[in-house]
Design an enzyme around this catalytic site. Structure first.
Site, PDB file in Angstrom:
ATOM      1  N   GLU A   1       0.817  -1.210   0.000  1.00 23.15           N
ATOM      2  CA  GLU A   1       0.000   0.000   0.000  1.00 23.15           C
ATOM      3  C   GLU A   1       0.851   1.260   0.000  1.00 23.15           C
ATOM      4  O   GLU A   1       1.990   1.271   0.480  1.00 23.15           O
ATOM      5  CB  GLU A   1      -0.947  -0.002   1.187  1.00 23.15           C
ATOM      6  CG  GLU A   1      -0.225  -0.044   2.505  1.00 23.15           C
ATOM      7  CD  GLU A   1      -1.179  -0.129   3.682  1.00 23.15           C
ATOM      8  OE1 GLU A   1      -2.371  -0.370   3.470  1.00 23.15           O
ATOM      9  OE2 GLU A   1      -0.707   0.059   4.803  1.00 23.15           O
TER      10      GLU A   1
ATOM     11  N   CYS B   1       3.572   8.336   1.214  1.00 27.17           N
ATOM     12  CA  CYS B   1       4.077   7.335   2.165  1.00 27.17           C
ATOM     13  C   CYS B   1       4.178   5.999   1.436  1.00 27.17           C
ATOM     14  O   CYS B   1       3.173   5.483   0.937  1.00 27.17           O
ATOM     15  CB  CYS B   1       3.095   7.265   3.330  1.00 27.17           C
ATOM     16  SG  CYS B   1       3.507   6.001   4.516  1.00 27.17           S
TER      17      CYS B   1
ATOM     18  N   CYS C   1       6.043  -7.362   7.753  1.00 25.49           N
ATOM     19  CA  CYS C   1       7.196  -6.824   8.496  1.00 25.49           C
ATOM     20  C   CYS C   1       7.585  -7.828   9.570  1.00 25.49           C
ATOM     21  O   CYS C   1       6.713  -8.420  10.213  1.00 25.49           O
ATOM     22  CB  CYS C   1       6.835  -5.481   9.133  1.00 25.49           C
ATOM     23  SG  CYS C   1       8.227  -4.736  10.022  1.00 25.49           S
TER      24      CYS C   1
ATOM     25  N   CYS D   1       6.441  -5.309  16.230  1.00 27.74           N
ATOM     26  CA  CYS D   1       6.000  -4.325  17.230  1.00 27.74           C
ATOM     27  C   CYS D   1       4.597  -4.710  17.698  1.00 27.74           C
ATOM     28  O   CYS D   1       3.721  -4.994  16.875  1.00 27.74           O
ATOM     29  CB  CYS D   1       6.009  -2.909  16.653  1.00 27.74           C
ATOM     30  SG  CYS D   1       7.628  -2.430  16.049  1.00 27.74           S
TER      31      CYS D   1
ATOM     32  N   CYS E   1       1.199  -2.994  16.414  1.00 27.89           N
ATOM     33  CA  CYS E   1       1.065  -2.715  14.987  1.00 27.89           C
ATOM     34  C   CYS E   1       0.476  -3.917  14.252  1.00 27.89           C
ATOM     35  O   CYS E   1       0.955  -5.040  14.403  1.00 27.89           O
ATOM     36  CB  CYS E   1       2.452  -2.379  14.435  1.00 27.89           C
ATOM     37  SG  CYS E   1       2.527  -2.337  12.651  1.00 27.89           S
TER      38      CYS E   1
ATOM     39  N   GLY F   1       6.410  -2.340   6.379  1.00 33.36           N
ATOM     40  CA  GLY F   1       7.780  -2.850   6.402  1.00 33.36           C
ATOM     41  C   GLY F   1       8.763  -1.965   7.136  1.00 33.36           C
ATOM     42  O   GLY F   1       8.477  -0.821   7.464  1.00 33.36           O
ATOM     43  N   GLU F   2       9.929  -2.546   7.433  1.00 36.98           N
ATOM     44  CA  GLU F   2      11.036  -1.821   8.074  1.00 36.98           C
ATOM     45  C   GLU F   2      12.077  -1.553   6.981  1.00 36.98           C
ATOM     46  O   GLU F   2      12.780  -2.476   6.530  1.00 36.98           O
ATOM     47  CB  GLU F   2      11.603  -2.684   9.215  1.00 36.98           C
ATOM     48  CG  GLU F   2      12.984  -2.298   9.694  1.00 36.98           C
ATOM     49  CD  GLU F   2      13.123  -0.828  10.107  1.00 36.98           C
ATOM     50  OE1 GLU F   2      12.358  -0.361  10.954  1.00 36.98           O
ATOM     51  OE2 GLU F   2      14.022  -0.143   9.555  1.00 36.98           O
TER      52      GLU F   2
ATOM     53  N   SER G   1      12.139   6.003   7.705  1.00 38.69           N
ATOM     54  CA  SER G   1      11.722   5.805   9.094  1.00 38.69           C
ATOM     55  C   SER G   1      12.109   4.400   9.544  1.00 38.69           C
ATOM     56  O   SER G   1      11.900   3.433   8.805  1.00 38.69           O
ATOM     57  CB  SER G   1      10.204   5.975   9.170  1.00 38.69           C
ATOM     58  OG  SER G   1       9.739   5.633  10.448  1.00 38.69           O
TER      59      SER G   1
ATOM     60  N   SER H   1      11.014   5.558  15.097  1.00 33.06           N
ATOM     61  CA  SER H   1       9.801   5.206  15.849  1.00 33.06           C
ATOM     62  C   SER H   1      10.249   4.868  17.263  1.00 33.06           C
ATOM     63  O   SER H   1      10.768   3.781  17.499  1.00 33.06           O
ATOM     64  CB  SER H   1       9.126   3.983  15.214  1.00 33.06           C
ATOM     65  OG  SER H   1       8.721   4.289  13.910  1.00 33.06           O
ATOM     66  N   LEU H   2      10.045   5.783  18.197  1.00 27.84           N
ATOM     67  CA  LEU H   2      10.634   5.622  19.533  1.00 27.84           C
ATOM     68  C   LEU H   2       9.639   4.984  20.516  1.00 27.84           C
ATOM     69  O   LEU H   2       9.876   3.904  21.027  1.00 27.84           O
ATOM     70  CB  LEU H   2      11.105   6.987  20.037  1.00 27.84           C
ATOM     71  CG  LEU H   2      11.989   6.977  21.268  1.00 27.84           C
ATOM     72  CD1 LEU H   2      13.279   6.235  21.010  1.00 27.84           C
ATOM     73  CD2 LEU H   2      12.285   8.408  21.718  1.00 27.84           C
TER      74      LEU H   2
ATOM     75  N   ASN I   1      -4.436   4.698  18.057  1.00 26.54           N
ATOM     76  CA  ASN I   1      -5.795   4.313  17.670  1.00 26.54           C
ATOM     77  C   ASN I   1      -5.965   2.843  17.963  1.00 26.54           C
ATOM     78  O   ASN I   1      -5.260   2.013  17.397  1.00 26.54           O
ATOM     79  CB  ASN I   1      -6.017   4.567  16.174  1.00 26.54           C
ATOM     80  CG  ASN I   1      -6.475   5.978  15.953  1.00 26.54           C
ATOM     81  OD1 ASN I   1      -7.625   6.318  16.132  1.00 26.54           O
ATOM     82  ND2 ASN I   1      -5.525   6.816  15.598  1.00 26.54           N
TER      83      ASN I   1
ATOM     84  N   CYS J   1      -0.699   1.743   8.070  1.00 28.29           N
ATOM     85  CA  CYS J   1      -0.014   0.553   7.579  1.00 28.29           C
ATOM     86  C   CYS J   1      -0.803  -0.720   7.832  1.00 28.29           C
ATOM     87  O   CYS J   1      -1.384  -0.927   8.869  1.00 28.29           O
ATOM     88  CB  CYS J   1       1.382   0.445   8.185  1.00 28.29           C
ATOM     89  SG  CYS J   1       1.424   0.061   9.917  1.00 28.29           S
TER      90      CYS J   1
HETATM   91  S1  SF4 Z   1       5.569  -0.479  13.554  1.00 28.91           S
HETATM   92 FE1  SF4 Z   1       6.796  -0.477  11.634  1.00 28.91          FE
HETATM   93  S2  SF4 Z   1       8.616  -1.712  12.199  1.00 28.91           S
HETATM   94 FE2  SF4 Z   1       7.074  -2.138  13.780  1.00 28.91          FE
HETATM   95  S3  SF4 Z   1       6.009  -3.989  13.037  1.00 28.91           S
HETATM   96 FE3  SF4 Z   1       4.842  -2.197  12.285  1.00 28.91          FE
HETATM   97  S4  SF4 Z   1       5.647  -1.818  10.210  1.00 28.91           S
HETATM   98 FE4  SF4 Z   1       7.131  -3.125  11.293  1.00 28.91          FE
END
Ligand code: SF4
Length: 352
Positions: A91, A104, A111, A115, A118, A160-161, A192, A214-215, A290, A333
């Site tokens: 996407e 974006c 990924c 996290c 996510c 993705g990372e 990012s 992403s902290l 969210n 995402c």
């Molecule tokens: S926040 Fe970013 S790095 Fe973490 S799982 Fe989701 S897509 Fe991957």
């Protein structure tokens, strides 16, 4: 078959030379490859006929196929789901604002960073995108968008990372910023990451793009729990990598900070943040979480976010509350991916 759009101009030169052609043929070819609306190798009449024939036989010009496109009625955000040659879905989201438009883009299918908050993280890793699939998202969007809405900024914040797909992301940046191609400014591209420290330092050496981290936590204890990458690269190591990152002039590192209710928005968090970011030119984007059913985190109250922002502003940080965009089309995402595969999940996911 050679994937021509995955090649940088330097790599196309090597290819042309291996075929006994002059290097300038590579530059001519590259220029056509990245022209919005380009319809095929036969169109490139400035290349000799024999070379066009060989190009057509030995390789392909990869185009992304649109699976779905949805526009937000609330704020004009547009979201594309592209279907790749192996059926995978990625996407891409175009986010208009008063002053500029941002695109974006995704760098992987799924990924592997896991996290906890996510939705993409729960999908797991499927595969890396190749440069033609990464830079191709930008070309496809330009081809389907009126010129006055073309993006000025590109952020690698989709699925993705990016730094786990380092080589392909760097090639895509080289393609996107080349003067003969789409000619994006390096200053207008931001990568990012959730915190792959060694690759952060490498990225700074090999490109001059902006960096976002992403902290989301100020202690290793909490970050270990919500972002498994922290067990490999704890906060101290991550901050050291940020200090070593070669930033473009007058640029700052963006720290994305999702606020989870009751977890990470106390005055102590603000103070710890000031210690962590000491010596790093930085700005902080605050994002209210969210809620996603089943992941175990709660959205903060409006006053929690405002209070935390005040703590940070009082310390002297630049801290902005980022508005949620495209809420009616789930422009975050993983969401479109789930819909396109018919999973029918309607909750919004936070950006990585
Ligand atoms: S926040 Fe970013 S790095 Fe973490 S799982 Fe989701 S897509 Fe991957």
């Amino acid at each position: 078959m050679i994937d021509y759009r995955s090649k940088t101009p330097a790599e196309l030169e090597v290819l042309m030379e291996s075929w006994g052609e002059a290097a300038f043929r590579a530059r001519q070819f590259f220029k056509w490859l990245w022209k919005p609306g380009f319809s095929g190798i036969t169109e490139i009449t400035e290349l000799p006929k024999a070379l066009r024939a060989r190009l057509a036989i030995e390789g392909l010009v990869y185009d992304l196929k649109v699976q779905e496109v949805i526009t937000s009625l609330l704020d004009g955000t547009v979201k594309w789901a592209f279907r790749l040659s192996d059926g995978a879905i990625i996407e891409t989201v175009l986010i208009p604002s008063n002053s500029h438009t941002t695109l974006c883009i995704s760098s992987q299918v799924g990924c592997g960073m896991g996290c906890r908050f996510c939705r993409t993280g729960t999908m797991g890793f499927e595969r890396n995108l190749v440069p033609s699939e990464i830079a191709g998202q930008v070309l496809a969007v330009l081809e389907q968008t009126e010129r006055e809405r073309w993006p000025r900024n590109i952020v690698f914040m989709g699925m993705g990372e990016p730094l786990a797909n380092f080589e392909n992301v760097v090639s895509a940046v080289r393609i996107l910023t080349h003067e003969l191609g789409l000619n994006f400014s390096k200053r207008r591209i931001t990568v990012s990451t959730c915190g792959l420290a060694p690759q952060i330092v490498r990225l700074g050496k090999e490109t001059e793009v902006g960096l976002a981290i992403s902290l989301h936590a100020t202690t290793d204890e909490l970050r270990d729990k919500i972002m498994p990458v922290n067990r490999r690269y704890p906060l101290g190591e991550l901050m050291e990598a940020c200090r070593r990152y070669r930033l473009p002039r007058r640029r700052r590192i963006t720290f994305e900070y999702i606020i989870f209710r009751g977890l990470n928005h106390s005055q102590q968090d603000a103070l710890r943040l000031s210690h962590l970011l000491r010596g790093i030119p930085s700005k902080i984007n605050l994002i209210a979480y969210n809620q996603v059913q089943g992941l175990g985190f709660d959205a903060p109250r409006h006053e929690d976010v405002a209070q935390f922002q005040r703590y940070l502003l009082n310390i002297g940080f630049t801290a902005v509350v980022r508005k949620s965009r495209g809420r009616d089309i789930n422009a975050a995402c993983g969401q479109l991916w789930a819909r396109a595969l018919g999973r029918g999940d309607e909750e919004r996911v936070n950006p990585g």
